[in-house]
Design a protein around this motif. Structure first.
Motif, PDB file in Angstrom:
ATOM      1  N   PHE A  18       0.826  -1.206   0.000  1.00 51.99           N
ATOM      2  CA  PHE A  18       0.000   0.000   0.000  1.00 51.99           C
ATOM      3  C   PHE A  18       0.862   1.258   0.000  1.00 51.99           C
ATOM      4  O   PHE A  18       0.475   2.278  -0.574  1.00 51.99           O
ATOM      5  CB  PHE A  18      -0.979  -0.032   1.172  1.00 51.99           C
ATOM      6  CG  PHE A  18      -1.942  -1.179   1.053  1.00 51.99           C
ATOM      7  CD1 PHE A  18      -2.922  -1.172   0.077  1.00 51.99           C
ATOM      8  CD2 PHE A  18      -1.828  -2.287   1.870  1.00 51.99           C
ATOM      9  CE1 PHE A  18      -3.793  -2.247  -0.069  1.00 51.99           C
ATOM     10  CE2 PHE A  18      -2.691  -3.358   1.740  1.00 51.99           C
ATOM     11  CZ  PHE A  18      -3.680  -3.341   0.762  1.00 51.99           C
ATOM     12  N   LEU A  21       1.650   1.836  -3.594  1.00 53.64           N
ATOM     13  CA  LEU A  21       0.492   2.395  -4.291  1.00 53.64           C
ATOM     14  C   LEU A  21       0.295   3.870  -3.956  1.00 53.64           C
ATOM     15  O   LEU A  21      -0.089   4.665  -4.811  1.00 53.64           O
ATOM     16  CB  LEU A  21      -0.772   1.601  -3.944  1.00 53.64           C
ATOM     17  CG  LEU A  21      -0.844   0.191  -4.495  1.00 53.64           C
ATOM     18  CD1 LEU A  21      -2.022  -0.565  -3.891  1.00 53.64           C
ATOM     19  CD2 LEU A  21      -0.941   0.212  -6.009  1.00 53.64           C
ATOM     20  N   TYR A  44      -7.338   7.652  -4.224  1.00 52.24           N
ATOM     21  CA  TYR A  44      -6.922   6.304  -3.812  1.00 52.24           C
ATOM     22  C   TYR A  44      -5.517   6.297  -3.230  1.00 52.24           C
ATOM     23  O   TYR A  44      -5.192   5.460  -2.389  1.00 52.24           O
ATOM     24  CB  TYR A  44      -7.059   5.305  -4.962  1.00 52.24           C
ATOM     25  CG  TYR A  44      -5.913   5.305  -5.942  1.00 52.24           C
ATOM     26  CD1 TYR A  44      -4.784   4.510  -5.728  1.00 52.24           C
ATOM     27  CD2 TYR A  44      -5.943   6.093  -7.076  1.00 52.24           C
ATOM     28  CE1 TYR A  44      -3.732   4.508  -6.609  1.00 52.24           C
ATOM     29  CE2 TYR A  44      -4.895   6.093  -7.975  1.00 52.24           C
ATOM     30  CZ  TYR A  44      -3.792   5.311  -7.735  1.00 52.24           C
ATOM     31  OH  TYR A  44      -2.748   5.314  -8.610  1.00 52.24           O
ATOM     32  N   ARG A  45      -4.661   7.243  -3.647  1.00 46.33           N
ATOM     33  CA  ARG A  45      -3.304   7.293  -3.088  1.00 46.33           C
ATOM     34  C   ARG A  45      -3.342   7.664  -1.599  1.00 46.33           C
ATOM     35  O   ARG A  45      -2.611   7.105  -0.793  1.00 46.33           O
ATOM     36  CB  ARG A  45      -2.448   8.279  -3.869  1.00 46.33           C
ATOM     37  CG  ARG A  45      -2.076   7.772  -5.241  1.00 46.33           C
ATOM     38  CD  ARG A  45      -1.190   8.769  -5.980  1.00 46.33           C
ATOM     39  NE  ARG A  45      -1.008   8.364  -7.348  1.00 46.33           N
ATOM     40  CZ  ARG A  45      -1.818   8.701  -8.350  1.00 46.33           C
ATOM     41  NH1 ARG A  45      -2.856   9.478  -8.123  1.00 46.33           N
ATOM     42  NH2 ARG A  45      -1.594   8.278  -9.568  1.00 46.33           N
ATOM     43  N   ALA A  48      -4.587   4.638   0.162  1.00 49.25           N
ATOM     44  CA  ALA A  48      -3.522   3.633   0.230  1.00 49.25           C
ATOM     45  C   ALA A  48      -2.559   3.961   1.374  1.00 49.25           C
ATOM     46  O   ALA A  48      -2.104   3.067   2.090  1.00 49.25           O
ATOM     47  CB  ALA A  48      -2.771   3.552  -1.103  1.00 49.25           C
ATOM     48  N   GLY A  94      -7.525  -3.638   2.622  1.00 52.21           N
ATOM     49  CA  GLY A  94      -6.831  -2.686   1.765  1.00 52.21           C
ATOM     50  C   GLY A  94      -7.573  -2.432   0.466  1.00 52.21           C
ATOM     51  O   GLY A  94      -7.682  -1.290   0.012  1.00 52.21           O
ATOM     52  N   LEU A  98      -9.014   1.142  -0.793  1.00 49.01           N
ATOM     53  CA  LEU A  98      -8.734   1.733  -2.106  1.00 49.01           C
ATOM     54  C   LEU A  98     -10.009   2.011  -2.884  1.00 49.01           C
ATOM     55  O   LEU A  98     -10.114   3.014  -3.592  1.00 49.01           O
ATOM     56  CB  LEU A  98      -7.817   0.815  -2.915  1.00 49.01           C
ATOM     57  CG  LEU A  98      -6.389   0.662  -2.390  1.00 49.01           C
ATOM     58  CD1 LEU A  98      -5.643  -0.373  -3.197  1.00 49.01           C
ATOM     59  CD2 LEU A  98      -5.661   1.993  -2.395  1.00 49.01           C
TER      60      LEU A  98
END
Length: 124
Positions: A18, A21, A44-45, A48, A94, A98
């Motif tokens: 993660f 990512l 999403y970053r 993550a 996870g 995300l």
């Protein structure tokens, strides 16, 4: 080494997936101040990044539970099953983070904590 012990290694390494990512793509990664960089991420970053932080938080009780269950002589197949279930929960957690699915994420988180509790109970 048992499956459960290998699961401890997997749980220790999982947050780094993660992390990658969170740092991949988007604005250029700044290794000079990585924490500041990660806090400025979006979408999403950012999620993550939060997933990797939670992974580091979830690791110590899981590792302790596996070790204690082994030391107490709990049934090995139960320890292995619960450890693998925990890893599956962490991966799914996870993915739900995300995908921005907070309710499902929380349910999966509770299932993972349930695995940790069950490991401790199996040692009793």
């Amino acid at each position: 080494m048992t499956i459960a012990y290998w699961s401890v290694l997997a749980a220790a390494l999982l947050p780094y997936i993660f992390t990658l990512l969170a740092k991949a793509g988007g604005p250029r990664y700044n290794n000079y101040s990585p924490r500041e960089f990660l806090e400025k991420q979006q979408g999403y970053r950012k999620r993550a990044h939060w997933a990797q932080l939670n992974g580091f938080e979830a690791f110590p009780p899981f590792a302790a539970a596996v070790i204690i269950a082994h030391q107490a002589g709990a049934v090995q197949s139960s320890i292995d099953t619960l450890a693998l279930a925990f890893i599956a929960c962490r991966i799914l957690y996870g993915v739900m983070y995300l995908a921005n699915k907070p309710t499902l994420r929380s349910l999966v988180w509770m299932a993972g904590i349930g695995c940790v509790v069950a490991l401790f109970v199996s040692a009793a």
